[in-house]
Motif scaffolding. Sequence first.
Motif, PDB file in Angstrom:
ATOM      1  N   VAL A 192       5.054  10.600   6.004  1.00 51.25           N
ATOM      2  CA  VAL A 192       6.023   9.526   6.168  1.00 51.25           C
ATOM      3  C   VAL A 192       5.375   8.163   5.957  1.00 51.25           C
ATOM      4  O   VAL A 192       5.982   7.242   5.408  1.00 51.25           O
ATOM      5  N   GLU A 193       4.141   8.010   6.371  1.00 50.12           N
ATOM      6  CA  GLU A 193       3.453   6.720   6.270  1.00 50.12           C
ATOM      7  C   GLU A 193       3.026   6.367   4.850  1.00 50.12           C
ATOM      8  O   GLU A 193       2.551   5.273   4.602  1.00 50.12           O
ATOM      9  N   GLY A 218       0.788  -1.229   0.000  1.00 52.45           N
ATOM     10  CA  GLY A 218       0.000   0.000   0.000  1.00 52.45           C
ATOM     11  C   GLY A 218       0.817   1.274   0.000  1.00 52.45           C
ATOM     12  O   GLY A 218       0.253   2.357  -0.116  1.00 52.45           O
ATOM     13  N   ARG A 219       2.104   1.172   0.130  1.00 49.63           N
ATOM     14  CA  ARG A 219       2.949   2.372   0.105  1.00 49.63           C
ATOM     15  C   ARG A 219       3.608   2.522  -1.251  1.00 49.63           C
ATOM     16  O   ARG A 219       3.700   1.577  -2.021  1.00 49.63           O
ATOM     17  N   GLU A 220       4.089   3.719  -1.524  1.00 45.93           N
ATOM     18  CA  GLU A 220       4.696   4.020  -2.817  1.00 45.93           C
ATOM     19  C   GLU A 220       6.193   4.260  -2.665  1.00 45.93           C
ATOM     20  O   GLU A 220       6.708   4.433  -1.565  1.00 45.93           O
ATOM     21  N   ALA A 221       6.863   4.299  -3.812  1.00 42.23           N
ATOM     22  CA  ALA A 221       8.279   4.660  -3.825  1.00 42.23           C
ATOM     23  C   ALA A 221       8.408   6.114  -3.377  1.00 42.23           C
ATOM     24  O   ALA A 221       7.514   6.922  -3.626  1.00 42.23           O
ATOM     25  N   PRO A 222       9.497   6.469  -2.719  1.00 43.92           N
ATOM     26  CA  PRO A 222       9.628   7.829  -2.179  1.00 43.92           C
ATOM     27  C   PRO A 222       9.966   8.872  -3.246  1.00 43.92           C
ATOM     28  O   PRO A 222      10.988   9.559  -3.203  1.00 43.92           O
ATOM     29  N   ILE A 223       9.075   8.973  -4.224  1.00 46.99           N
ATOM     30  CA  ILE A 223       9.203   9.983  -5.272  1.00 46.99           C
ATOM     31  C   ILE A 223       7.945  10.853  -5.186  1.00 46.99           C
ATOM     32  O   ILE A 223       6.838  10.374  -5.413  1.00 46.99           O
ATOM     33  N   ILE A 224       8.116  12.101  -4.865  1.00 51.67           N
ATOM     34  CA  ILE A 224       6.971  12.990  -4.666  1.00 51.67           C
ATOM     35  C   ILE A 224       6.524  13.506  -6.026  1.00 51.67           C
ATOM     36  O   ILE A 224       7.253  14.217  -6.710  1.00 51.67           O
ATOM     37  N   VAL A 225       5.291  13.146  -6.415  1.00 56.04           N
ATOM     38  CA  VAL A 225       4.739  13.553  -7.708  1.00 56.04           C
ATOM     39  C   VAL A 225       3.543  14.481  -7.515  1.00 56.04           C
ATOM     40  O   VAL A 225       3.532  15.597  -8.008  1.00 56.04           O
ATOM     41  N   ASN A 226       2.527  14.014  -6.833  1.00 58.50           N
ATOM     42  CA  ASN A 226       1.296  14.789  -6.644  1.00 58.50           C
ATOM     43  C   ASN A 226       1.149  15.252  -5.202  1.00 58.50           C
ATOM     44  O   ASN A 226       0.114  15.069  -4.581  1.00 58.50           O
TER      45      ASN A 226
END
Length: 121
Positions: A69-70, A56-64
């Motif tokens: 942290v969670e 349920g978590r994503e790669a730490p690349i901020i897109v939107n």
Amino acid sequence: MEGLITNYYEVASVILFGIGFAMLLLHNNLIKKIIGMNIMDTAVFLFFIAKGYIEGREAPIIVNGYKGVEGYINPIPTSLMLTGIVVAVSTTAFALALTIKINEAYGTIELDEIIKMMKER
């Protein structure tokens, strides 16, 4: 039994590690030993990457926008495994180069024959 089904990546990595370890112990051919070492490396990489993944978590690349942290997976286990892959490739290349030199010196890559030739010298 339920733990085996939910942790199938970890189970697969333990099985792969066992296969690689058995190849390392049971075969006298240097190439087969190198292949066993590579299977063991791959098993360790699979285990750590499976442990670092969180459903349920994503790669730490901020897109939107930032999701907190969670919302992201810790990138450190993945980056450590990437470093481990580079080290494993370098070790494999070095082991293959040594195998070539051993073959040139002794005419074989079977450990039993090499040890026998070394004792005769």
